[in-house]
Scaffold this motif. Structure first.
Motif, PDB file in Angstrom:
ATOM      1  N   MET A 262    -149.867  72.928  73.785  1.00 41.50           N
ATOM      2  CA  MET A 262    -148.447  72.602  73.900  1.00 41.50           C
ATOM      3  C   MET A 262    -147.582  73.830  73.631  1.00 41.50           C
ATOM      4  SD  MET A 262    -146.091  70.051  71.598  1.00 41.50           S
ATOM      5  CE  MET A 262    -145.987  71.280  70.304  1.00 41.50           C
ATOM      6  N   TYR A 263    -147.915  74.582  72.570  1.00 39.78           N
ATOM      7  CA  TYR A 263    -147.118  75.765  72.244  1.00 39.78           C
ATOM      8  C   TYR A 263    -147.221  76.814  73.348  1.00 39.78           C
ATOM      9  CZ  TYR A 263    -146.465  73.826  67.591  1.00 39.78           C
ATOM     10  OH  TYR A 263    -146.121  73.018  66.546  1.00 39.78           O
ATOM     11  N   ARG A 264    -148.406  76.942  73.948  1.00 41.32           N
ATOM     12  CA  ARG A 264    -148.571  77.889  75.051  1.00 41.32           C
ATOM     13  C   ARG A 264    -147.671  77.496  76.213  1.00 41.32           C
ATOM     14  NH1 ARG A 264    -153.507  76.827  76.221  1.00 41.32           N
ATOM     15  NH2 ARG A 264    -154.306  78.023  74.459  1.00 41.32           N
ATOM     16  N   GLU A 265    -147.630  76.200  76.529  1.00 42.06           N
ATOM     17  CA  GLU A 265    -146.791  75.730  77.629  1.00 42.06           C
ATOM     18  C   GLU A 265    -145.308  75.924  77.321  1.00 42.06           C
ATOM     19  OE1 GLU A 265    -147.879  71.710  78.359  1.00 42.06           O
ATOM     20  OE2 GLU A 265    -149.883  72.210  79.106  1.00 42.06           O
ATOM     21  N   LEU A 266    -144.911  75.632  76.093  1.00 39.06           N
ATOM     22  CA  LEU A 266    -143.508  75.837  75.708  1.00 39.06           C
ATOM     23  C   LEU A 266    -143.113  77.297  75.860  1.00 39.06           C
ATOM     24  CD1 LEU A 266    -143.144  73.638  72.485  1.00 39.06           C
ATOM     25  CD2 LEU A 266    -142.109  73.207  74.713  1.00 39.06           C
ATOM     26  N   ARG A 267    -144.013  78.189  75.426  1.00 37.60           N
ATOM     27  CA  ARG A 267    -143.716  79.608  75.486  1.00 37.60           C
ATOM     28  C   ARG A 267    -143.607  80.079  76.938  1.00 37.60           C
ATOM     29  NH1 ARG A 267    -147.534  80.837  72.578  1.00 37.60           N
ATOM     30  NH2 ARG A 267    -146.531  80.783  70.546  1.00 37.60           N
ATOM     31  N   GLN A 268    -144.481  79.560  77.794  1.00 44.52           N
ATOM     32  CA  GLN A 268    -144.447  79.948  79.198  1.00 44.52           C
ATOM     33  C   GLN A 268    -143.176  79.460  79.888  1.00 44.52           C
ATOM     34  OE1 GLN A 268    -148.135  78.297  80.610  1.00 44.52           O
ATOM     35  NE2 GLN A 268    -149.352  80.078  79.989  1.00 44.52           N
ATOM     36  N   ARG A 269    -142.735  78.266  79.542  1.00 39.43           N
ATOM     37  CA  ARG A 269    -141.582  77.672  80.206  1.00 39.43           C
ATOM     38  C   ARG A 269    -140.259  78.137  79.632  1.00 39.43           C
ATOM     39  NH1 ARG A 269    -142.048  71.314  80.562  1.00 39.43           N
ATOM     40  NH2 ARG A 269    -140.064  71.693  81.642  1.00 39.43           N
ATOM     41  N   HIS A 270    -140.209  78.374  78.316  1.00 38.72           N
ATOM     42  CA  HIS A 270    -138.923  78.598  77.653  1.00 38.72           C
ATOM     43  C   HIS A 270    -138.819  79.906  76.887  1.00 38.72           C
ATOM     44  CE1 HIS A 270    -137.767  74.432  78.524  1.00 38.72           C
ATOM     45  NE2 HIS A 270    -138.964  74.062  78.097  1.00 38.72           N
ATOM     46  N   GLY A 271    -139.927  80.613  76.698  1.00 38.62           N
ATOM     47  CA  GLY A 271    -139.878  81.816  75.882  1.00 38.62           C
ATOM     48  C   GLY A 271    -140.180  81.519  74.423  1.00 38.62           C
ATOM     49  N   THR A 272    -139.741  82.409  73.554  1.00 40.38           N
ATOM     50  CA  THR A 272    -140.115  82.326  72.140  1.00 40.38           C
ATOM     51  C   THR A 272    -139.159  81.482  71.302  1.00 40.38           C
ATOM     52  OG1 THR A 272    -138.931  84.395  71.756  1.00 40.38           O
ATOM     53  CG2 THR A 272    -141.305  84.547  72.199  1.00 40.38           C
ATOM     54  N   VAL A 273    -138.000  81.126  71.850  1.00 42.11           N
ATOM     55  CA  VAL A 273    -137.040  80.243  71.173  1.00 42.11           C
ATOM     56  C   VAL A 273    -136.744  79.092  72.131  1.00 42.11           C
ATOM     57  CG1 VAL A 273    -134.783  80.053  70.074  1.00 42.11           C
ATOM     58  CG2 VAL A 273    -136.078  82.196  69.892  1.00 42.11           C
ATOM     59  N   VAL A 274    -137.194  77.895  71.758  1.00 45.49           N
ATOM     60  CA  VAL A 274    -137.247  76.770  72.690  1.00 45.49           C
ATOM     61  C   VAL A 274    -136.159  75.750  72.364  1.00 45.49           C
ATOM     62  CG1 VAL A 274    -138.723  74.940  73.624  1.00 45.49           C
ATOM     63  CG2 VAL A 274    -139.755  77.093  72.832  1.00 45.49           C
ATOM     64  N   PRO A 275    -135.350  75.343  73.350  1.00 44.41           N
ATOM     65  CA  PRO A 275    -134.383  74.261  73.105  1.00 44.41           C
ATOM     66  C   PRO A 275    -135.107  72.922  73.024  1.00 44.41           C
ATOM     67  CG  PRO A 275    -134.321  74.922  75.416  1.00 44.41           C
ATOM     68  CD  PRO A 275    -135.279  75.862  74.737  1.00 44.41           C
ATOM     69  N   VAL A 276    -134.890  72.181  71.935  1.00 46.65           N
ATOM     70  CA  VAL A 276    -135.547  70.889  71.735  1.00 46.65           C
ATOM     71  C   VAL A 276    -134.518  69.858  71.290  1.00 46.65           C
ATOM     72  CG1 VAL A 276    -137.775  71.925  71.132  1.00 46.65           C
ATOM     73  CG2 VAL A 276    -136.116  71.414  69.316  1.00 46.65           C
ATOM     74  N   VAL A 277    -134.893  68.591  71.350  1.00 41.46           N
ATOM     75  CA  VAL A 277    -134.071  67.520  70.778  1.00 41.46           C
ATOM     76  C   VAL A 277    -134.914  66.747  69.786  1.00 41.46           C
ATOM     77  CG1 VAL A 277    -132.456  67.269  72.687  1.00 41.46           C
ATOM     78  CG2 VAL A 277    -134.613  66.028  72.749  1.00 41.46           C
ATOM     79  N   LEU A 278    -134.297  66.380  68.682  1.00 41.71           N
ATOM     80  CA  LEU A 278    -134.933  65.547  67.662  1.00 41.71           C
ATOM     81  C   LEU A 278    -134.589  64.090  67.938  1.00 41.71           C
ATOM     82  CD1 LEU A 278    -134.060  67.774  64.575  1.00 41.71           C
ATOM     83  CD2 LEU A 278    -136.165  67.778  65.933  1.00 41.71           C
ATOM     84  N   VAL A 279    -135.172  63.200  67.167  1.00 43.07           N
ATOM     85  CA  VAL A 279    -134.895  61.773  67.301  1.00 43.07           C
ATOM     86  C   VAL A 279    -133.390  61.539  67.349  1.00 43.07           C
ATOM     87  CG1 VAL A 279    -135.062  59.554  66.117  1.00 43.07           C
ATOM     88  CG2 VAL A 279    -137.028  61.090  66.166  1.00 43.07           C
ATOM     89  N   GLY A 280    -132.933  60.729  68.312  1.00 44.09           N
ATOM     90  CA  GLY A 280    -131.509  60.475  68.467  1.00 44.09           C
ATOM     91  C   GLY A 280    -130.790  61.521  69.296  1.00 44.09           C
TER      92      GLY A 280
END
Length: 397
Positions: A1-19
């Motif tokens: 998962m971290y490898r995919e996040l890094r490939q798609r978004h780089g080293t700082v990834v925009p995410v959303v938490l619950v809500g």
């Protein structure tokens, strides 16, 4: 998962938490090092968060992200230095030889509960019980309160519907402990914190004991569980189950690199607009510490499958090192005495298991094992094993 996040978004990834609460997940090693090394720009002061107007009082992640509390987690600068010294001194006074004896006693007592059956579930019956038994003893709690403390910690950390109730139970327990030790001091961590309070209030000590419990119990339980899983599923460590202990430390170290109990930590808040990893970070943004993502960064560790420059001694290369982020880094890094205590609990517990049940083996296929669904900590839901039944020790070694 971290490898995919890094490939798609780089080293700082925009995410959303619950809500649908926005945040940044930092999964680059160098970016996380920069963030943790600059406590002014990337502050622990949660009052800076721009999202507070949209956070409900019953938000299940509130206990782990939380409005600014009077605990060591949210202090900065000179106050944090003084507070950290108080906590470190109280923990450093724990005698390591005595500590190992305490761990052995509780580990034997737990194993006695199932060693004659030839099968057991090692998470609920061992890994998730041992750290809180030991920590409660060190802090000053009676054994009878440990099961409820452990359940409350699990609820709070897992971020589900019972998270706030778990936090309140833990808070009440710590308040009663500090009040009792104020009246009747004993040779425990709570008493030593009161003696060295250096101007901090009882409520601040209560909050610090909550932090120490949460940071000390579940990550250590997951360290034990993840290491046992590794040793039961990886042929490199199989020899440990036939009387050898040499690879226990190696397995524990590998877990801190590749299967860190503290996967994501919340958090830091930007004190002003800045850039990090080619992302424009706004003042008030929440940044989550992607501990495992940074440990996995191919720029600093050798990937045994893909190659790469790597960090000498990291997983996949000869030898080992401790340059992982699993105990964080910088001003708010886990205090050294706390790291030592966690390692003694985890290593001693694992060694007792190997001594008592030398032919331990999984009773399910490795692919059937499941992880607990926590956004913060990575641990096993269950770890079912079988072994040759052995006699009890009666709680004595």
């Amino acid at each position: 998962m971290y490898r995919e996040l890094r490939q798609r978004h780089g080293t700082v990834v925009p995410v959303v938490l619950v809500g649908d609460v926005p945040a940044w997940l930092v999964v680059g090693y160098r970016e996380l090092h920069r963030l943790l090394s600059d406590p002014v720009l990337f502050s622990r002061d949660s009052d800076l968060w721009s999202q507070w107007p949209y956070i409900a009082d019953d938000w299940p992640m509130l206990p782990m992200i939380g409005r600014k509390q009077p605990s060591i987690l949210y202090t900065v600068g000179e106050a944090h230095t003084r507070r950290g010294a108080m906590v470190s001194d109280a923990l450093d006074a724990v005698d390591r030889i005595e500590l190992r004896g305490i761990v052995e006693y509780y580990a034997d007592r737990l194993i006695d509960g199932f060693c004659g059956q030839g099968e057991a579930e090692l998470i609920a019956n061992f890994a998730s019980s041992l750290p809180i038994l030991v920590l409660a003893r060190l802090f000053g709690f009676p054994d009878a309160e440990c099961p409820a403390l452990a359940e409350a910690l699990h609820d709070m950390i897992d971020g589900g519907a019972d998270a706030i109730a778990g936090q309140q139970h833990l808070l009440g327990s710590m308040r009663r402990l500090v009040a009792a030790r104020r009246v009747q001091p004993t040779a425990d961590v709570a008493t030593r914190m009161l003696a060295g309070a250096r101007g901090f209030s009882d409520e601040e000590l209560v909050q610090d004991l909550m932090v120490m419990s949460a940071a000390g119990h579940q990550p250590t339980a997951d360290w034990i569980g993840n290491t046992l899983r590794l040793m039961l599923t990886d042929d490199r460590f199989a020899a440990s189950f036939f009387g050898g202990r040499n690879s226990v430390g190696d397995a524990m170290n590998q877990v801190l690199w590749e299967d860190a109990p503290s996967q994501i930590i919340a958090g830091r808040w930007a004190s002003k607009d800045t850039r990090l990893g080619d992302r424009h970070i706004l003042a008030g943004d929440l940044l989550l510490l992607g501990i495992q993502g940074a440990n996995d960064d191919p720029q600093v560790r050798v990937d045994p499958h893909a190659g790469g420059p790597g960090l000498p001694g990291s997983p996949g290369s000869p030898g080992s090192n401790n340059a992982f982020f699993s105990f964080s880094h910088g001003e708010h890094r886990c205090p050294f005495p706390a790291m030592e205590i966690a390692e003694v609990i985890a290593r001693t517990g694992i060694e007792v298991i190997l001594d008592r049940l030398p032919d331990l083996d999984l009773s399910v296929p490795p692919e059937a094992l499941q992880r607990r669904p926590s956004p913060w900590l990575r641990g096993m839901t269950t770890l079912p094993v079988r072994f040759t039944p052995t006699p009890t020790h009666g709680g004595h070694r």
